[in-house]
Design a protein around this motif. Structure first.
Motif, PDB file in Angstrom:
ATOM      1  N   THR A  55      26.053  84.893  51.294  1.00  0.00           N
ATOM      2  CA  THR A  55      24.800  85.139  51.730  1.00  0.00           C
ATOM      3  C   THR A  55      24.561  84.217  52.963  1.00  0.00           C
ATOM      4  O   THR A  55      23.659  84.659  53.886  1.00  0.00           O
ATOM      5  CB  THR A  55      23.791  84.870  50.622  1.00  0.00           C
ATOM      6  OG1 THR A  55      24.238  86.063  49.697  1.00  0.00           O
ATOM      7  CG2 THR A  55      22.414  85.032  51.280  1.00  0.00           C
ATOM      8  N   GLN A  56      25.107  82.788  52.687  1.00  0.00           N
ATOM      9  CA  GLN A  56      24.615  81.924  54.021  1.00  0.00           C
ATOM     10  C   GLN A  56      25.307  82.069  55.075  1.00  0.00           C
ATOM     11  O   GLN A  56      24.741  81.958  56.294  1.00  0.00           O
ATOM     12  CB  GLN A  56      25.187  80.476  53.215  1.00  0.00           C
ATOM     13  CG  GLN A  56      24.384  80.288  52.145  1.00  0.00           C
ATOM     14  CD  GLN A  56      24.833  78.824  51.451  1.00  0.00           C
ATOM     15  OE1 GLN A  56      26.132  78.331  51.765  1.00  0.00           O
ATOM     16  NE2 GLN A  56      24.094  78.290  50.558  1.00  0.00           N
ATOM     17  N   LEU A  57      26.625  82.600  54.825  1.00  0.00           N
ATOM     18  CA  LEU A  57      27.357  82.843  56.146  1.00  0.00           C
ATOM     19  C   LEU A  57      26.890  84.026  56.953  1.00  0.00           C
ATOM     20  O   LEU A  57      26.770  84.125  58.154  1.00  0.00           O
ATOM     21  CB  LEU A  57      28.757  83.260  55.800  1.00  0.00           C
ATOM     22  CG  LEU A  57      29.769  82.189  55.171  1.00  0.00           C
ATOM     23  CD1 LEU A  57      31.161  82.454  54.627  1.00  0.00           C
ATOM     24  CD2 LEU A  57      29.940  81.087  56.323  1.00  0.00           C
ATOM     25  N   TRP A  58      26.284  85.113  56.218  1.00  0.00           N
ATOM     26  CA  TRP A  58      25.796  86.411  56.802  1.00  0.00           C
ATOM     27  C   TRP A  58      24.625  85.846  57.681  1.00  0.00           C
ATOM     28  O   TRP A  58      24.299  86.336  58.736  1.00  0.00           O
ATOM     29  CB  TRP A  58      25.422  87.300  56.012  1.00  0.00           C
ATOM     30  CG  TRP A  58      24.752  88.477  56.779  1.00  0.00           C
ATOM     31  CD1 TRP A  58      25.147  89.462  57.582  1.00  0.00           C
ATOM     32  CD2 TRP A  58      23.242  88.718  56.417  1.00  0.00           C
ATOM     33  NE1 TRP A  58      24.097  90.376  57.892  1.00  0.00           N
ATOM     34  CE2 TRP A  58      22.905  89.873  57.129  1.00  0.00           C
ATOM     35  CE3 TRP A  58      22.348  88.135  55.661  1.00  0.00           C
ATOM     36  CZ2 TRP A  58      21.602  90.313  57.393  1.00  0.00           C
ATOM     37  CZ3 TRP A  58      20.968  88.746  55.661  1.00  0.00           C
ATOM     38  CH2 TRP A  58      21.022  89.895  56.627  1.00  0.00           C
ATOM     39  N   ARG A  59      23.496  84.919  57.011  1.00  0.00           N
ATOM     40  CA  ARG A  59      22.342  84.469  57.789  1.00  0.00           C
ATOM     41  C   ARG A  59      23.029  83.809  59.018  1.00  0.00           C
ATOM     42  O   ARG A  59      22.198  83.632  60.076  1.00  0.00           O
ATOM     43  CB  ARG A  59      21.461  83.672  56.829  1.00  0.00           C
ATOM     44  CG  ARG A  59      21.044  84.374  55.596  1.00  0.00           C
ATOM     45  CD  ARG A  59      20.049  83.831  54.779  1.00  0.00           C
ATOM     46  NE  ARG A  59      19.531  84.462  53.715  1.00  0.00           N
ATOM     47  CZ  ARG A  59      18.654  85.569  53.639  1.00  0.00           C
ATOM     48  NH1 ARG A  59      18.260  86.006  54.835  1.00  0.00           N
ATOM     49  NH2 ARG A  59      18.578  85.970  52.198  1.00  0.00           N
ATOM     50  N   GLN A  60      23.875  82.855  58.701  1.00  0.00           N
ATOM     51  CA  GLN A  60      24.047  82.161  59.798  1.00  0.00           C
ATOM     52  C   GLN A  60      24.817  83.018  61.191  1.00  0.00           C
ATOM     53  O   GLN A  60      24.520  82.959  62.422  1.00  0.00           O
ATOM     54  CB  GLN A  60      25.432  81.148  59.499  1.00  0.00           C
ATOM     55  CG  GLN A  60      25.033  80.026  58.828  1.00  0.00           C
ATOM     56  CD  GLN A  60      26.098  79.299  58.207  1.00  0.00           C
ATOM     57  OE1 GLN A  60      27.254  79.384  58.683  1.00  0.00           O
ATOM     58  NE2 GLN A  60      25.799  78.306  57.378  1.00  0.00           N
ATOM     59  N   PHE A  61      25.423  84.300  60.860  1.00  0.00           N
ATOM     60  CA  PHE A  61      26.087  85.094  61.794  1.00  0.00           C
ATOM     61  C   PHE A  61      24.838  85.775  62.536  1.00  0.00           C
ATOM     62  O   PHE A  61      24.952  85.954  63.588  1.00  0.00           O
ATOM     63  CB  PHE A  61      26.985  86.013  61.222  1.00  0.00           C
ATOM     64  CG  PHE A  61      27.497  87.141  61.854  1.00  0.00           C
ATOM     65  CD1 PHE A  61      28.393  86.958  63.143  1.00  0.00           C
ATOM     66  CD2 PHE A  61      26.718  88.384  61.819  1.00  0.00           C
ATOM     67  CE1 PHE A  61      28.727  87.975  63.727  1.00  0.00           C
ATOM     68  CE2 PHE A  61      27.105  89.633  62.640  1.00  0.00           C
ATOM     69  CZ  PHE A  61      28.190  89.253  63.735  1.00  0.00           C
ATOM     70  N   GLU A  62      23.775  86.041  61.593  1.00  0.00           N
ATOM     71  CA  GLU A  62      22.556  86.576  62.284  1.00  0.00           C
ATOM     72  C   GLU A  62      22.279  85.946  63.390  1.00  0.00           C
ATOM     73  O   GLU A  62      21.433  86.485  64.357  1.00  0.00           O
ATOM     74  CB  GLU A  62      21.710  86.912  61.291  1.00  0.00           C
ATOM     75  CG  GLU A  62      22.135  88.196  60.284  1.00  0.00           C
ATOM     76  CD  GLU A  62      21.907  89.363  61.235  1.00  0.00           C
ATOM     77  OE1 GLU A  62      21.139  90.044  61.211  1.00  0.00           O
ATOM     78  OE2 GLU A  62      23.055  90.152  61.566  1.00  0.00           O
ATOM     79  N   LEU A 116      31.161  84.567  60.953  1.00  0.00           N
ATOM     80  CA  LEU A 116      32.149  85.851  60.860  1.00  0.00           C
ATOM     81  C   LEU A 116      33.422  85.640  60.429  1.00  0.00           C
ATOM     82  O   LEU A 116      33.921  86.327  59.586  1.00  0.00           O
ATOM     83  CB  LEU A 116      32.003  86.517  62.215  1.00  0.00           C
ATOM     84  CG  LEU A 116      32.940  87.845  62.335  1.00  0.00           C
ATOM     85  CD1 LEU A 116      32.374  88.791  61.115  1.00  0.00           C
ATOM     86  CD2 LEU A 116      32.461  88.523  63.491  1.00  0.00           C
ATOM     87  N   HIS A 117      34.065  84.647  61.237  1.00  0.00           N
ATOM     88  CA  HIS A 117      35.472  84.315  60.888  1.00  0.00           C
ATOM     89  C   HIS A 117      35.651  84.040  59.290  1.00  0.00           C
ATOM     90  O   HIS A 117      36.685  84.298  58.478  1.00  0.00           O
ATOM     91  CB  HIS A 117      36.178  83.011  61.642  1.00  0.00           C
ATOM     92  CG  HIS A 117      36.146  83.684  63.066  1.00  0.00           C
ATOM     93  ND1 HIS A 117      36.737  84.738  63.511  1.00  0.00           N
ATOM     94  CD2 HIS A 117      35.674  82.922  64.286  1.00  0.00           C
ATOM     95  CE1 HIS A 117      36.535  84.611  64.870  1.00  0.00           C
ATOM     96  NE2 HIS A 117      36.181  83.638  65.166  1.00  0.00           N
ATOM     97  N   ASP A 118      34.842  83.101  58.638  1.00  0.00           N
ATOM     98  CA  ASP A 118      34.616  82.673  57.306  1.00  0.00           C
ATOM     99  C   ASP A 118      34.387  83.882  56.350  1.00  0.00           C
ATOM    100  O   ASP A 118      35.033  84.168  55.255  1.00  0.00           O
ATOM    101  CB  ASP A 118      33.736  81.662  57.065  1.00  0.00           C
ATOM    102  CG  ASP A 118      33.902  80.314  57.881  1.00  0.00           C
ATOM    103  OD1 ASP A 118      35.249  80.303  58.160  1.00  0.00           O
ATOM    104  OD2 ASP A 118      32.803  79.453  57.994  1.00  0.00           O
ATOM    105  N   ILE A 119      33.659  84.956  56.865  1.00  0.00           N
ATOM    106  CA  ILE A 119      33.461  85.986  56.090  1.00  0.00           C
ATOM    107  C   ILE A 119      34.663  86.962  56.029  1.00  0.00           C
ATOM    108  O   ILE A 119      35.020  87.393  55.041  1.00  0.00           O
ATOM    109  CB  ILE A 119      32.298  87.155  56.586  1.00  0.00           C
ATOM    110  CG1 ILE A 119      30.922  86.196  56.468  1.00  0.00           C
ATOM    111  CG2 ILE A 119      32.208  88.402  55.963  1.00  0.00           C
ATOM    112  CD1 ILE A 119      29.589  86.769  57.121  1.00  0.00           C
ATOM    113  N   GLU A 120      35.379  86.862  57.294  1.00  0.00           N
ATOM    114  CA  GLU A 120      36.636  87.797  57.190  1.00  0.00           C
ATOM    115  C   GLU A 120      37.634  87.189  56.500  1.00  0.00           C
ATOM    116  O   GLU A 120      38.494  87.810  55.633  1.00  0.00           O
ATOM    117  CB  GLU A 120      37.272  87.910  58.801  1.00  0.00           C
ATOM    118  CG  GLU A 120      36.091  88.811  59.586  1.00  0.00           C
ATOM    119  CD  GLU A 120      36.684  88.740  61.075  1.00  0.00           C
ATOM    120  OE1 GLU A 120      36.121  89.790  61.551  1.00  0.00           O
ATOM    121  OE2 GLU A 120      37.196  87.807  61.381  1.00  0.00           O
TER     122      GLU A 120
END
Length: 696
Positions: A645-652, A659-663
């Motif tokens: 959730t935190q990573l997606w908000r940062q990507f937004e 995005l790299h961390d999500i992948e």
């Protein structure tokens, strides 16, 4: 007086609250035979009460050959009391008269007894002298309302006076056969021999009879047997047309309290010639009744006694019948056919009233109105000159009440059965507590439509249609029924309302017909349970294992909720964009490789938001406005969900490292196709962009 079910609501005409014959027949067909027979039996009893509350239709004959009717004492006493009230009201309102100048009462009083020193029999010398004086005064006719049934030393003086009479004179007569309670055989023998001594053709016998009821109230004209001389009031008036009259005595009341209806003079005034000469103008051309007015004998209550507290001497009762004959006031009673028709009307009114489906206040007014009508109608009949003795006023009320209660009991029993059925039926679509509330207060279930914010759910089995073509129909039906039962139980368990089944799809919502603060949490719990249920469902058999993945969509928004459909096909459902959005979210799972998608509008209203992982921003097919979606991921560690959730908000915000961390996380969960698809969509759409599904 709320009723869970009213008879006669099957037909369209019943919408006004009134049952129709067709609807009643349809409802009767659903009543068990035992209950139907019991109700009919009580209706028949109600009919008999409404017809025979004065007396039963059973006649008995005693050892002397006298016929009498069996009675129900309580009912008869009530009927007599009500009749006396009606007769008293009619007398005081419609039967007040000035003093009747046609009749004169000449009476033996307690003073006469004191002066003559004779109490019983009444002094014959006084009677003989009074008759001689009255004869000389030009009376129209004289009636002796005294039974001369015992010997006295001065009997010859009375015989001589009677043999000298020039005025038509009638001497009272009775027999043991018709008056066994008042005479003995030796008294009748004396009376017969006494009359044989009278050779004057002007003097004839006339029968005496005041027909008092068992409560000693004189209400009716007596039976006039053919083997007796003419009845005294008939003999004195010459009204032979009244010989067969058996109706009620119509007592009159004085228009002025200063006098009585009939002038009453003591017999003492007529025993001395000097005093009697002054009485001549008050006697001439009048019918004179001579008899006793003594407080300790020959006294009867009348219908007026309840109102005035006064009793009446038999002499006055005969006088009342005499003027009634003179005036031809001989009202008829309602005949047998009429009484049966009225009883039927009363009972049907009671039965139908219990079937009427109206508001409690209206029903109360209807019941009170009917009771006032049936209780008051006999008063109106009496005031209109109809003889209401024998009219079962109390029986009408009792018959109406019994018919109402008997039918009401059946209605309630039917309602209880139908309530159980309805509760069971509602329980298939609504939670038990909501179903109970709606049955208790149906207004909670909107009969039109209202706009409400609700949580909407749509589920579907991927590829079920194609799969069903490869299975035998009975196998398909068995699997589908088991699946839908499990899904339905989950919805109801968590307080949802099942909207409909569309093939293998389940449509449900939370927030209507009754909203709860925790509706969002309940809906989410249902989603999670469905995910677990579907995962276990396929393990039960090889055929079930063939089922595709169940996809779920959950959204929150406004919808129009209520009963919709044509006559006879009304369905409680929700319409609007909120429902469409849930359906499109369900379909979006196919593209997102997810199992359940929850819109951000729904997620923000759910307390436990840590269970979700982001699925990004998408544009649903047929919509132009992007929507943020989330997937419940109870199988994933809570730390990972929070990190995503935190990573997606940062990507937004444009942070590509996020995005790299999500992948990287997706790579570590190589069996999680939905997470991998999520990472791909983010790279394809870019920060802050929406991934479009199908055509707009």
């Amino acid at each position: 007086m709320d009723k869970p079910k009213q008879w006669g609501t099957s037909a369209p005409a019943a919408t006004a609250g009134l049952p129709t014959l067709a609807s009643i027949r349809a409802d009767l067909a659903r009543v068990p035979m035992t209950r139907r027979v019991t109700t009919i039996l009580f209706i028949v009893i109600a009919m008999l009460i409404a017809r025979y509350s004065w007396q039963t239709p059973v006649t008995v004959i005693d050892g002397q050959g006298v016929k009498s009717n069996l009675t129900l004492p309580f009912f008869q006493d009530a009927e007599r009391g009500l009749y006396d009230m009606r007769a008293a009201v009619a007398t005081l309102l419609n039967r007040t008269v000035p003093q009747d100048k046609r009749v004169l009462l000449v009476t033996f009083t307690p003073d006469t007894q004191f002066n003559t020193r004779e109490r019983s029999p009444l002094d014959r010398t006084t009677l003989a002298r009074a008759l001689t004086s009255l004869d000389a005064m030009g009376a129209r006719a004289i009636g002796i309302d005294i039974l001369i049934d015992q010997p006295q030393p001065d009997d010859q003086l009375l015989v001589d006076a009677l043999n000298a009479m020039q005025t038509p004179t009638f001497v009272g007569y009775a027999t043991v056969r018709h008056n066994p309670e008042d005479m003995s055989h030796w008294q009748q023998e004396f009376l017969d021999n006494f009359l044989k001594r009278i050779t004057n053709s002007k003097v004839r016998p006339a029968s005496l009879k005041v027909s008092a009821d068992s409560d000693n109230v004189a209400r009716s004209w007596p039976e006039q047997p053919k083997d007796l001389p003419p009845f005294l009031p008939i003999a004195l008036t010459g009204r032979t047309s009244a010989s067969d009259y058996r109706g009620s005595i119509q007592f009159m009341a004085p228009a002025n309290s200063e006098y009585e209806v009939f002038e009453n003079l003591p017999v003492d005034l007529f025993t001395e010639p000097a005093a009697a000469s002054f009485m001549a103008p008050r006697v001439k051309d009048r019918i004179v009744l001579v008899g006793g007015d003594l407080p300790d004998s020959d006294q009867f209550e009348t219908p007026l006694t309840r109102a005035t507290g006064q009793t009446s001497a038999g002499l006055k009762v005969h006088a009342a019948m005499m003027t009634q004959a003179l005036d031809r006031r001989l009202p008829s009673r309602v005949g047998d056919v009429g009484l049966w028709a009225l009883a039927l009307f009363v009972v049907l009114a009671g039965a139908f009233t219990s079937m009427v489906d109206v508001r409690p206040m209206a029903l109360s007014a209807l019941i009170v109105g009917q009771l006032l009508f049936f209780g008051g109608a006999p008063f109106l009949f009496e005031l209109r000159g109809i003889d209401t003795q024998g009219m079962p006023a109390f029986g009408w009320l009792a018959g109406w009440l019994l018919a109402y209660m008997a039918t009401e009991a059946t209605v309630k029993a039917m309602g209880s059965d139908e309530k159980k059925f309805a509760q069971g039926a509602l329980g298939k679509y609504l939670p038990k507590d909501i179903a109970a509330l709606i049955l208790k207060d149906p207004t909670r279930l909107s009969l039109t439509g209202e706009r409400l914010p609700i949580f909407t759910m749509f589920t579907d089995i991927q590829g079920f249609t194609a799969l069903s073509h490869t299975m035998p129909p009975e196998t398909t039906a068995s699997i589908l029924n088991a699946y839908l039962d499990g899904m339905s139980d989950i919805v109801l368990k968590h307080g949802g309302t099942i909207d409909k089944f569309v093939g293998d799809a389940v449509v449900a919502f939370w927030g209507a017909p009754i909203a709860r603060d925790e509706d969002g949490d309940r809906a989410l719990a249902a989603v999670v349970d469905m995910m677990n249920f579907c995962a276990e469902f396929g393990k039960a058999s090889p055929e079930r294992a063939l089922l595709g993945r169940t996809r779920i969509g959950l959204h929150h928004g406004e919808a129009i909720v209520g009963n919709f459909g044509g006559e006879g096909r009304i369905q409680y459902t929700a319409l609007g964009d909120a429902m469409n959005c849930a359906a499109r979210l369900e379909g979006a799972n196919k593209y997102l490789k997810s199992t359940a998608l929850v819109s951000d509008e729904a997620r923000t209203l759910i307390h436990d938001q840590t269970i979700f992982r982001p699925m990004g921003r998408i544009t649903l097919s047929g919509r132009s406005t992007p929507i943020v979606v989330w997937e419940p991921a109870p199988h994933m560690a809570v730390e990972v969900r929070q990190q995503l959730t935190q990573l997606w908000r940062q990507f937004e915000t444009g942070n590509m490292q996020a995005l790299h961390d999500i992948e990287a996380i997706a790579a570590n969960h190589d069996n999680d196709v939905a997470l991998a698809a999520f990472a791909c969509r983010l790279r394809e759409a870019g920060p802050g962009k929406s991934f479009e599904l199908g055509e707009k």
